[in-house]
Design a protein around this motif. Structure first.
Motif, PDB file in Angstrom:
ATOM      1  N   GLU A 373      56.240 121.084  27.046  1.00 33.13           N
ATOM      2  CA  GLU A 373      56.661 122.529  27.613  1.00 33.13           C
ATOM      3  C   GLU A 373      57.856 122.950  26.818  1.00 33.13           C
ATOM      4  N   LYS A 374      59.016 122.103  26.747  1.00 32.38           N
ATOM      5  CA  LYS A 374      60.195 122.404  26.018  1.00 32.38           C
ATOM      6  C   LYS A 374      60.016 122.717  24.581  1.00 32.38           C
ATOM      7  N   LYS A 375      59.182 121.804  24.071  1.00 28.37           N
ATOM      8  CA  LYS A 375      58.783 121.866  22.520  1.00 28.37           C
ATOM      9  C   LYS A 375      58.182 123.036  22.570  1.00 28.37           C
ATOM     10  N   ARG A 376      57.093 123.625  23.304  1.00 24.58           N
ATOM     11  CA  ARG A 376      56.329 124.634  22.960  1.00 24.58           C
ATOM     12  C   ARG A 376      57.100 126.117  23.134  1.00 24.58           C
ATOM     13  N   ARG A 377      58.073 126.088  24.154  1.00 24.43           N
ATOM     14  CA  ARG A 377      58.968 127.046  24.273  1.00 24.43           C
ATOM     15  C   ARG A 377      59.875 127.279  23.027  1.00 24.43           C
ATOM     16  N   LYS A 378      60.302 126.063  22.487  1.00 21.55           N
ATOM     17  CA  LYS A 378      61.313 126.175  21.215  1.00 21.55           C
ATOM     18  C   LYS A 378      60.351 126.724  20.205  1.00 21.55           C
ATOM     19  N   GLU A 379      59.177 126.483  19.893  1.00 23.43           N
ATOM     20  CA  GLU A 379      58.112 127.012  18.896  1.00 23.43           C
ATOM     21  C   GLU A 379      57.859 128.443  19.123  1.00 23.43           C
ATOM     22  N   GLU A 380      57.877 128.989  20.223  1.00 25.67           N
ATOM     23  CA  GLU A 380      57.691 130.417  20.598  1.00 25.67           C
ATOM     24  C   GLU A 380      58.972 131.031  20.328  1.00 25.67           C
ATOM     25  N   LYS A 381      59.911 130.417  20.762  1.00 26.31           N
ATOM     26  CA  LYS A 381      61.364 131.167  20.337  1.00 26.31           C
ATOM     27  C   LYS A 381      61.528 131.492  18.800  1.00 26.31           C
ATOM     28  N   ASP A 382      61.169 130.191  18.094  1.00 29.85           N
ATOM     29  CA  ASP A 382      61.445 130.278  16.635  1.00 29.85           C
ATOM     30  C   ASP A 382      60.376 131.227  16.078  1.00 29.85           C
ATOM     31  N   GLU A 383      59.261 131.329  16.372  1.00 29.44           N
ATOM     32  CA  GLU A 383      58.396 132.320  16.018  1.00 29.44           C
ATOM     33  C   GLU A 383      58.719 133.559  16.037  1.00 29.44           C
ATOM     34  N   LYS A 384      59.218 133.818  17.331  1.00 30.91           N
ATOM     35  CA  LYS A 384      59.629 135.314  17.445  1.00 30.91           C
ATOM     36  C   LYS A 384      60.995 135.563  16.592  1.00 30.91           C
TER      37      LYS A 384
END
Length: 415
Positions: A373-384
């Motif tokens: 979940e932490k990795k997924r949130r980091k990827e979403e933040k990087d994409e945004k």
């Protein structure tokens, strides 16, 4: 008289067709998928949620029954929209003035699918409250409804619908004790009948198969046998003993280690035309394992229904009855198996931590999910962040800055 030439008619400019601009609505429309073959009296109603009591949107058809709406939404990291186009659009020509069918776009890609819901979940909240106030007396259904003064008008409309009346009475009798009083049936809420009805529903869900997500998370993972770790000292001791045996045999003049490896495995001669029998698992053990899997599926289905459709007070009473000796189903084999697996997991965790402190600790399922979940949130933040960057910033990042001074060097004081 001299003839005068008439003036030529002035051509009027043809007005250009106005293009209609699309303006977004303040409240985006919702996309509903409703069942087929519904009657003309089918309506969208606001009924009290059986679990929370708050008013929610439901679809009611007197002939088909009640339907709840299940939301199918797109993942939050990827926005979606829906384009609605008629199946056959009329092609307009210059002579034909019929306008073509218009298309529309839904800003949100959420789809609300109408799925059937059993009326007993609505009747449970109604009948259980009336049984407490009426001290468990037999009453007609109309008297039970009239005793509830705070019923929402849409819910009262469903209860008094003539077409839906027979279905409603049949589902009420499934969770109530009944007594004949002339031409009318008297009802009294029964907790044991409610538990039996929930178990029969859970049995059907377990037989037909749970969804893949529920099966993997609540059944497969719960009954997975943990792997016990092997100490490094034991592995090194076994390797040293094997090497010493091989060296001693080679010194005595026996076969080389490579030949010894092939001859160390005992061979069993099989007569020609016969096959080696494959050991089969015990039928009793396999039947017991299947029974435990079935009990866990039934327990998962019961938990889903209690958390989704029953109030907290009724759900606690159902748990008490399932744990008592009067329970229609025995979950004791499942409890024993889960207790045994919990002890094995504790033993495996202790062996991993005590045997070798230098080795990294094994991760639990919760820690693995938390890291994912932490990795997924980091990827979403990087994409945004990447999407919000301008083209100039992205181009500047590609510039080779090797050997160049930093901007802070120009603002330093001279030595």
């Amino acid at each position: 008289m001299p003839r005068t030439r008439s003036a030529a008619p002035v051509e009027q400019p043809v007005p250009e067709p106005k293009t209609k601009t699309l303006t977004p609505s303040e409240e985006p429309s919702k996309t509903f998928i409703l069942p087929k073959s519904t009657s003309d009296n089918a309506r969208l109603l606001s009924l009290p949620n059986p679990q929370s009591g708050e008013l929610s949107r439901y679809f009611f058809c007197p002939e088909r029954g009640l339907f709840e709406f299940t939301v199918i939404a797109a993942p939050p990291q990827s926005a979606r929209s829906i384009l609605f186009v008629p199946s056959c659009q009329a092609i307009t020509t210059e002579d034909d003035k019929t306008p073509a069918a218009a298309s529309s776009i839904a800003k949100k890609a959420d789809i609300l699918v109408a799925t059937p819901i059993d009326p007993i979940f609505f009747l449970t909240a109604l009948l259980s409250s009336s049984s407490k106030s009426g001290h468990s007396l037999f009453q007609p259904l109309d008297d039970i409804i009239d005793s509830q003064d705070d019923l929402p008008p849409h819910f009262r409309h469903v209860l008094y619908d003539d077409t839906f009346r027979n279905t409603l009475l049949a589902r009420a009798e499934a969770i109530c004790d009944t007594v004949e009083a002339g031409d009318e049936k008297m009802l009294r809420f029964s907790e044991i009948k409610l538990v039996k009805e929930l178990i029969s529903k859970a049995e059907r869900m377990a037989t037909q198969g749970l969804p893949a997500s529920l099966e993997q998370r609540f059944v497969r993972q719960a009954l997975a046998v943990p792997l016990l770790s092997v100490k490094r000292d034991d592995v090194q001791t076994s390797q040293v003993s094997a090497d010493s045996d091989a060296n001693s045999k080679s010194d005595d003049g026996h076969e080389s280690p490579s030949t010894n490896t092939t001859t160390a495995t005992p061979s069993v001669s099989t007569p020609a035309g016969e096959s080696t029998p494959v050991p089969q698992p015990d039928s009793e053990e396999s039947a017991s394992a299947d029974r435990i899997y079935h009990l866990l599926r039934v327990s998962t289905a019961l938990s889903f229904m209690k958390d989704s459709y029953l109030s907290q007070s009724v759900g606690s009473r159902v748990d008490e009855m399932l744990a008592s000796t009067e329970s229609p189903i025995d979950f004791q084999p499942l409890k024993d198996r889960l207790k045994e697996l919990a002890e094995l997991r504790a033993e495996a965790h202790a062996s991993r931590t005590i045997s070798d402190f230098s080795r990294k600790r094994g991760l639990d399922d919760e820690e693995v999910e938390a890291r994912a979940e932490k990795k997924r949130r980091k990827e979403e933040k990087d994409e945004k962040a990447k999407a919000s960057e301008s083209r100039g910033v992205r181009d500047l990042k590609k510039v080779n800055t090797v050997g160049m001074k930093k901007m802070s060097d120009f603002f330093k004081k001279k030595s």
